[in-house]
Scaffold this motif. Structure first.
Motif, short mmCIF file in Angstrom:
data_model
loop_
_atom_site.label_atom_id
_atom_site.label_comp_id
_atom_site.label_asym_id
_atom_site.label_seq_id
_atom_site.Cartn_x
_atom_site.Cartn_y
_atom_site.Cartn_z
N TYR A 153 0.83 -1.22 0.00
CA TYR A 153 0.00 0.00 0.00
C TYR A 153 0.86 1.26 0.00
N GLY A 154 1.84 1.30 0.87
CA GLY A 154 2.71 2.46 0.93
C GLY A 154 2.63 3.17 2.27
N SER A 155 3.17 4.38 2.30
CA SER A 155 3.21 5.16 3.53
C SER A 155 2.42 6.46 3.40
N HIS A 156 1.46 6.48 2.47
CA HIS A 156 0.62 7.65 2.28
C HIS A 156 -0.80 7.19 1.92
N ILE A 157 -1.73 8.11 1.96
CA ILE A 157 -3.13 7.81 1.58
C ILE A 157 -3.49 8.70 0.40
N SER A 158 -3.92 8.06 -0.71
CA SER A 158 -4.40 8.79 -1.88
C SER A 158 -5.92 8.74 -1.90
N LEU A 159 -6.55 9.85 -2.27
CA LEU A 159 -8.02 9.93 -2.19
C LEU A 159 -8.72 9.38 -3.42
N PHE A 160 -8.21 9.66 -4.60
CA PHE A 160 -8.90 9.20 -5.82
C PHE A 160 -9.04 7.67 -5.87
N PRO A 161 -8.03 6.88 -5.48
CA PRO A 161 -8.23 5.43 -5.44
C PRO A 161 -9.33 5.01 -4.47
N ILE A 162 -9.48 5.74 -3.36
CA ILE A 162 -10.56 5.42 -2.42
C ILE A 162 -11.91 5.65 -3.07
N LEU A 163 -12.06 6.79 -3.77
CA LEU A 163 -13.32 7.09 -4.46
C LEU A 163 -13.60 6.05 -5.55
#
Length: 633
Positions: free
Chosen positions: A501-511
């Motif tokens: 997953y990584g060490s950050h959160i991306s919003l577009f993949p969540i949407l």
């Protein structure tokens, strides 16, 4: 006077002090590792000092030979460099540089080696737009360009260690830099650079004059080109995934060396070699194809979480053949963006280094996605262009979506009768299949009609996975919270690293994951109703329930480090599909009408079977006959 004598206490004191000193010396003696490290350090110092002394000696010898004509020192240079000692005695035999530049690139070329030691792309910035740090494809000795010279008196010299004489002239707006490695007044090896206005492409010639007696012309000379690719993008792993060696061979064939820690290819008849990074490339082209070549790629990123300067190490070894005792190669350098439109403008098949996919996937990208998105993005903001682009693609696909849903609705109507046939011929699978096919034919329903539209949509979906990661025009273009549509849209930094997953959160993949969850939730019931459970097959309902949760999870995990443009496209695409399916299901397709039409079809004369259905029936009949024979035995 009384003579002093050593008493017992003094002797014991001396012994103890001596013992303590011995113990201290023992405790502080170096370990084997310390000794090895110290030895290596000393060897490095000696090596550097020797190298420095040799350099100083060469400069002193050169200056002395030039200024005083010292016969002894000229003889020493002659002994070391042979005929090429002539170049070492010229005023250009210094650590000087020549700079040429146009609106696109700035090149710094060294006298020593005659090659580019710095190359800056003047209109492109690293990582984040506005940082002010320009993209430098060559800097800090990350590149090497060398020809290994084999002399007629059995010497092996390297051009990277020898001094070239620069001559800069102009022809109109063109800048012409001649770099000559001289063996005499009219005997030389020349690198010729021609830089034109507003161009990333540089004319580059390698030729020799009068060296047929100086060099061993019976063998080819090895040209060695190395490059450690600088990191230029926010995501090291994403950039490294699209960094590789590409090449064209045998006129129009194209291939890649491949990803991995240590990859190698030996193509023949090579017309260009591209050290391709994600969004920038260094390409060597030749009018005279190289007969053979050895291309290597080494991965330098061992841990994506560790900040890194370089992504890959590329090496190319190319034999240069003599023609009538001389070298004569008309070539070009391209240093610039890995942009499809820019590369295609040179009409040299350079755009093939962009991974658009093979076969139909590449055609969709070349003839649909690239022209359409290029048109839209030339008039509106890039984020809005992606949304409109997605809407147009989905509208174009809507008739296919309608066909697929209509087929599912027909299968859903027939489900009770198919189930009844399954119960009736529970013990005879072959008979059940035959009767089911008869029912389809009588009702005028094609069970494959729902699969074919879905298969037609698959190439467009796969093409999008190739198009967006390769779209240079999205680089450093912002939209909403995403500051770069070509990289991940980080909204939060995690204090730890999650594998995959990584060490950050991306919003577009969540949407996008939420949208695909609701789409699958919406369609799973219809698919289960349309597809009857086959004996010996896994429970379709259970599989669909699992996929409803697995698909969004995969989207969430794997797209977290992908470009925001691709995640935005998938989010809008799934959102539109949900809308289209809702309209079709509630306002276009009428189950009662479909049921009435099927009942009406049953009363009509069955349609003549197609060749495929006839062949399927014949195969099934043959299997039934074989089965009957086996029962008799």
């Amino acid at each position: 006077m009384e003579q002093k004598k050593l008493d017992l206490n003094s002797i014991i004191g001396f012994v103890l002090i001596f013992g303590i000193l011995i113990w201290i010396m023992y405790q502080n003696q170096p370990t084997e590792a310390d000794l090895a490290a110290e030895k290596a350090k000393k060897e490095l110092v000696v090596k550097e000092e020797t190298k420095a002394k040799e350099t100083v000696a060469q400069v002193v010898a050169t200056d002395a030979a030039v200024t005083t004509g010292d016969t002894l020192q000229l003889a020493q240079l002659q002994k070391s460099l042979g005929n090429f000692a002539y170049s070492a005695t010229l005023p250009s035999a210094t650590a000087a540089f020549t700079t040429i530049e146009n609106e696109m690139v700035k090149l710094k070329i060294a006298n020593k080696g005659g090659y580019i030691v710095e190359l800056v792309l003047k209109n492109h910035e690293k990582f984040k737009k506005g940082s002010g740090e320009l993209v430098e494809l060559i800097k800090d000795n990350n590149a090497n360009f060398n020809i290994q010279l084999l002399t007629s008196d059995n010497r092996t010299l390297n051009t990277k260690d020898l001094f070239f004489e620069p001559t800069l002239t102009k022809n109109g707006a063109d800048q012409i830099l001649s770099m000559r490695l001289k063996a005499g007044e009219n005997e030389f090896l020349e690198y010729k650079y021609v830089l034109k206005p507003n161009e990333y492409m540089i004319d580059f010639d390698i030729r020799s004059q009068g060296l047929n007696k100086v060099l061993n012309t019976s063998k080819s000379l090895d040209l060695q080109w190395d490059l450690k690719t600088n990191r230029n993008e926010k995501s090291v792993s994403y950039e490294n995934r699209y960094t590789e060696v590409a090449y064209q061979y045998e006129e129009d064939k194209h291939n890649y060396v491949g990803q991995g820690d240590d990859k190698e290819e030996t193509p023949e008849k090579v017309s260009y070699i591209a050290f391709k990074q994600h969004f920038f490339s260094s390409i060597l082209l030749t009018n005279t194809p190289f007969e053979t070549s050895m291309l290597k790629s080494y991965n330098l990123v061992k841990d994506d979480e560790v900040d890194t300067t370089y992504t890959k190490q590329f090496k190319a070894t190319i034999p240069l053949a003599f023609t009538n005792g001389e070298l004569d190669y008309k070539m070009n350098w391209y240093f610039g963006p890995s942009d499809y439109k820019t590369l295609k403008s040179y009409d040299k098949n350079l755009e093939k280094i962009i991974p658009l996919g093979w076969g139909i996937f590449g055609w969709i990208n070349k003839f649909v996605f690239i022209p359409l998105f290029g048109f839209l993005s030339s008039y509106i903001a890039y984020g809005i262009a992606i949304i409109i682009f997605t809407v147009l693609i989905k509208i174009a696909m809507s008739p296919i979506t309608y066909k697929s849903f209509l087929s599912q609705a027909k299968m859903k109507v027939l489900r009770p009768e198919i189930t009844e046939l399954g119960e009736k011929y529970k013990k005879d699978a072959m008979k059940k299949q035959q009767e089911t096919m008869k029912l389809y034919n009588k009702a005028g329903v094609n069970p494959m009609a729902g699969c074919i539209p879905a298969l037609i949509q698959l190439p467009f979906m796969y093409a999008s996975f190739q198009f967006f990661p390769s779209a240079f025009i999205l680089r450093q273009k912002s939209f909403l919270w995403a500051d770069d549509l070509s990289s991940f849209d980080e909204i939060a930094k995690l204090p730890f690293h999650i594998p995959m997953y990584g060490s950050h959160i991306s919003l577009f993949p969540i949407l996008a994951a939420v949208a695909i969850f609701f789409y699958m939730k919406m369609t799973s019931g219809d698919q289960q109703m349309a597809a009857p459970q086959q004996e010996g097959m896994p429970d379709m309902a259970k599989m669909m329930k699992i996929m409803i949760y697995v698909s969004p999870l995969m989207m969430l995990i794997f797209f977290n480090s992908y470009g925001a443009g691709l995640s935005l496209y998938n989010f809008i695409s799934n959102l539109i599909t949900i809308g289209i399916m809702f309209v079709i299901k509630n306002y276009i397709v009428d189950s009662d009408k479909i049921h009435a039409q099927i009942q009406e079809n049953k009363l009509k004369e069955p349609k003549k079977q197609g060749k495929f259905q006839q062949k399927l029936q014949e195969v099934m009949a043959q299997q039934e006959a074989i089965k009957a024979e086996q029962k008799k035995k």
